[in-house]
Design a protein around this motif. Structure first.
Motif, PDB file in Angstrom:
ATOM      1  N   UNK A 167     -20.070  54.817 -29.356  1.00 33.12           N
ATOM      2  CA  UNK A 167     -19.315  54.876 -30.598  1.00 33.12           C
ATOM      3  C   UNK A 167     -19.416  56.286 -31.163  1.00 33.12           C
ATOM      4  N   UNK A 168     -18.620  56.571 -32.164  1.00 32.68           N
ATOM      5  CA  UNK A 168     -18.738  57.865 -32.839  1.00 32.68           C
ATOM      6  C   UNK A 168     -20.106  58.025 -33.478  1.00 32.68           C
ATOM      7  N   UNK A 169     -20.744  56.914 -33.793  1.00 36.79           N
ATOM      8  CA  UNK A 169     -22.041  56.961 -34.460  1.00 36.79           C
ATOM      9  C   UNK A 169     -23.178  57.302 -33.509  1.00 36.79           C
ATOM     10  N   UNK A 170     -23.132  56.774 -32.276  1.00 39.31           N
ATOM     11  CA  UNK A 170     -24.285  56.963 -31.384  1.00 39.31           C
ATOM     12  C   UNK A 170     -24.094  58.033 -30.324  1.00 39.31           C
ATOM     13  N   UNK A 171     -22.851  58.390 -30.007  1.00 35.17           N
ATOM     14  CA  UNK A 171     -22.625  59.337 -28.923  1.00 35.17           C
ATOM     15  C   UNK A 171     -23.156  60.715 -29.293  1.00 35.17           C
ATOM     16  N   UNK A 172     -24.067  61.235 -28.496  1.00 32.37           N
ATOM     17  CA  UNK A 172     -24.656  62.541 -28.748  1.00 32.37           C
ATOM     18  C   UNK A 172     -25.871  62.521 -29.645  1.00 32.37           C
ATOM     19  N   UNK A 173     -26.272  61.345 -30.144  1.00 27.01           N
ATOM     20  CA  UNK A 173     -27.404  61.265 -31.071  1.00 27.01           C
ATOM     21  C   UNK A 173     -28.712  61.072 -30.312  1.00 27.01           C
ATOM     22  N   UNK A 174     -29.737  61.806 -30.729  1.00 24.18           N
ATOM     23  CA  UNK A 174     -31.080  61.696 -30.150  1.00 24.18           C
ATOM     24  C   UNK A 174     -32.061  61.406 -31.278  1.00 24.18           C
ATOM     25  N   UNK A 175     -32.789  60.291 -31.232  1.00 25.21           N
ATOM     26  CA  UNK A 175     -33.759  59.996 -32.296  1.00 25.21           C
ATOM     27  C   UNK A 175     -34.928  60.984 -32.237  1.00 25.21           C
ATOM     28  N   UNK A 176     -35.639  61.109 -33.345  1.00 26.87           N
ATOM     29  CA  UNK A 176     -36.893  61.855 -33.274  1.00 26.87           C
ATOM     30  C   UNK A 176     -38.054  60.869 -33.357  1.00 26.87           C
TER      31      UNK A 176
END
Length: 506
Positions: A249-258
């Motif tokens: 989704x636009x929300x999760x694509x490319x996101x990396x948690x810390x």
């Protein structure tokens, strides 16, 4: 159910926590975020076996990329083949131990040609290391906190024990965790059956202490749960194909948690990978860095702190739950909306296109008795295959029946096409190819008219899912709503009349 676990409980738990050397260097030799799979012209994909040994055996029997060795004790790659497993190895069958061990053995033999992904049913086993430890078991039931997402609507441990009239014991707490927080109410019975088969004995000879011990030792040093996690990853890119467990989704694509993200309270702290020519590949590499760091933290600090608020690996545990990540996870989002296939948004397609990604293959959310296929035909060509078929036949005892499918990417890492082959719930067998994805063009040299229409959305919400077996003119269309999935036959000329406008022209 005999609850004799207390007698040997402390001796079992000593196996859970050991001082262990960091495994960074070993992991880097085994896990490849962007594998080249040298010498492979076919890469097979299975997903969401969930411990179902009979289903696993059917997949091996029909596979075009894997086979048994001469003694039927290990898996082997067929010549010039690679393999990706999409995650969710455990919970709903009597094959948890055997299947995960077979996959790990295969991964160790071919680290650059075999990829194991982490699903939510895999990552949640990290919890056992702290929640089955005697320090947590000794916490009074009234003080034991369920994961935050269950605290408002779920059943507490204390309520569960009262409702079930159970004695508070290690085994009853394990049953609560499995049934009420992991969606696996029958796991203990399945495990008992598997232990009986492994011991070549009657199931009545397997006492419940041994069942409990298989969970505690399974997450301990060299246990089968731990080994699977140490050999698996969150995503991978093979040429023009991205493999994830869930959806984008636009929300999760490319996101990396810390590492500050907490499973017990939820949160979405982290960062998005900056725009670059290969941002998807960079994202997958950053996810692997995150996974390795989280697993090391889990190994170093497996138990709760004094306030029972933090433990090692919390951030990776959180990635397996959409509420804990507030949607910013590609592990448990899906390519379905209200039970039906759902097209990717233009920003997601554009993001993938910039990195040369033309295909996404996933599992996680069951849909019909064959892989769900979504094809975009506008500015950028894009193909999505979501291959979880774990609810193929709800009249069968395992909800699968005879259905089993394998997805194959054939032709190398770039100018390639997908082959779908397997067995529908009614027993019909099929194999068909989707159009070749080459640059931003579609090549039909591997397909006929009917196959060319698979993955197309119709104007009434139906999706073309496959050619109709044994019929030259008809296709199968599918439409889901909630948990109801309908399938119908449709003539290819009718499909041509009802192609939804934004699906492109044919």
């Amino acid at each position: 159910m005999r609850l004799g676990c207390n007698l040997r409980f402390h001796s079992l738990q000593r196996k859970l926590v050991h001082s262990q050397a960091r495994q960074c260097s070993v992991r880097k030799q085994l896990v490849y975020p962007n594998p080249e799979m040298p010498g492979c012209d076919r890469v097979g994909f299975w997903t969401d076996i969930e411990g179902n040994w009979e289903y696993f055996a059917r997949l091996v029997k029909q596979s075009q990329v894997l086979q048994w060795n001469n003694t039927n004790t290990e898996l082997e790659l067929k010549p010039k083949c690679g393999f990706v497993y999409g995650g969710d190895c455990f919970d709903k069958g009597k094959g948890d131990i055997r299947i995960s061990n077979l996959f790990v053995q295969l991964k160790r033999k071919h680290p650059d040609k075999v990829v194991l992904l982490i699903g939510n049913r895999d990552v949640n086993k990290m919890r056992f290391l702290s929640e089955l430890h005697h320090s947590d078991i000794e916490c009074p039931a009234v003080e034991w906190k369920a994961p935050f997402y269950l605290q408002k609507y779920g059943v507490s441990l204390e309520e569960y024990l009262q409702i079930k009239s159970k004695v508070d014991s290690p085994l009853s707490r394990l049953q609560y965790i499995l049934e009420k927080t992991m969606g696996s109410p029958d796991s203990l019975q399945f495990r008992r059956q598997e232990l009986a088969e492994l011991s070549i004995t009657d199931v009545d000879e397997i006492d419940w202490d041994k069942v409990f011990e298989s969970y505690s030792s399974g997450i301990g040093s060299n246990g089968f749960y731990r080994n699977y996690l140490q050999h698996s990853q969150l995503a991978c890119v093979y040429g023009n194909t991205l493999f994830v467990h869930g959806g984008l989704t636009q929300t999760n694509l490319g996101f990396v948690p810390d590492m500050r993200t907490r499973y017990t309270r939820g949160g979405d702290s982290g960062f998005f990978v900056k725009e670059s020519a290969e941002q998807v590949q960079n994202w997958v590499e950053q996810l692997e860095n995150f996974t390795g760091e989280a697993l090391n933290e889990w190994t170093d600090r497996p138990l709760w702190d004094s306030l029972r608020e933090r433990r090692g690996g919390e951030a990776l545990m959180a990635y397996g739950h959409t509420s804990a990540m507030r949607g910013k996870t590609a592990m448990v989002e899906t390519f379905l909306l209200n039970g039906n296939l759902n097209r990717l948004s233009k920003p997601v397609v554009d993001y993938l296109h910039k990195s040369g990604i033309k295909r996404v293959v996933s599992g996680h959310k069951p849909f019909a008795d064959s892989p769900g296929i979504i094809r975009h035909q506008e500015e950028h060509h894009m193909e999505v295959i979501t291959a979880d078929t774990s609810y193929s036949d709800t009249t069968a005892s395992d909800n699968r029946g005879v259905a089993a499918f394998e997805v194959i990417i054939t032709g190398g890492s770039q100018d390639n096409h997908s082959v779908i082959h397997g067995t529908f719930a009614n027993g019909d067998e099929i194999e068909f190819s989707l159009p070749e994805l080459k640059n931003d063009e579609i090549c039909d040299r591997f397909t006929n008219v009917r196959s060319h229409l698979v993955g197309i959305e119709l104007d009434d919400g139906w999706w073309v899912k496959a050619p109709k077996p044994h019929c030259d003119q008809n296709l199968l269309a599918v439409k889901g709503q909630g948990f109801d999935v309908r399938v119908k036959q449709i003539h290819f000329e009718e499909v041509m009349k009802h192609v939804k406008q934004k699906s492109g022209s044919f």
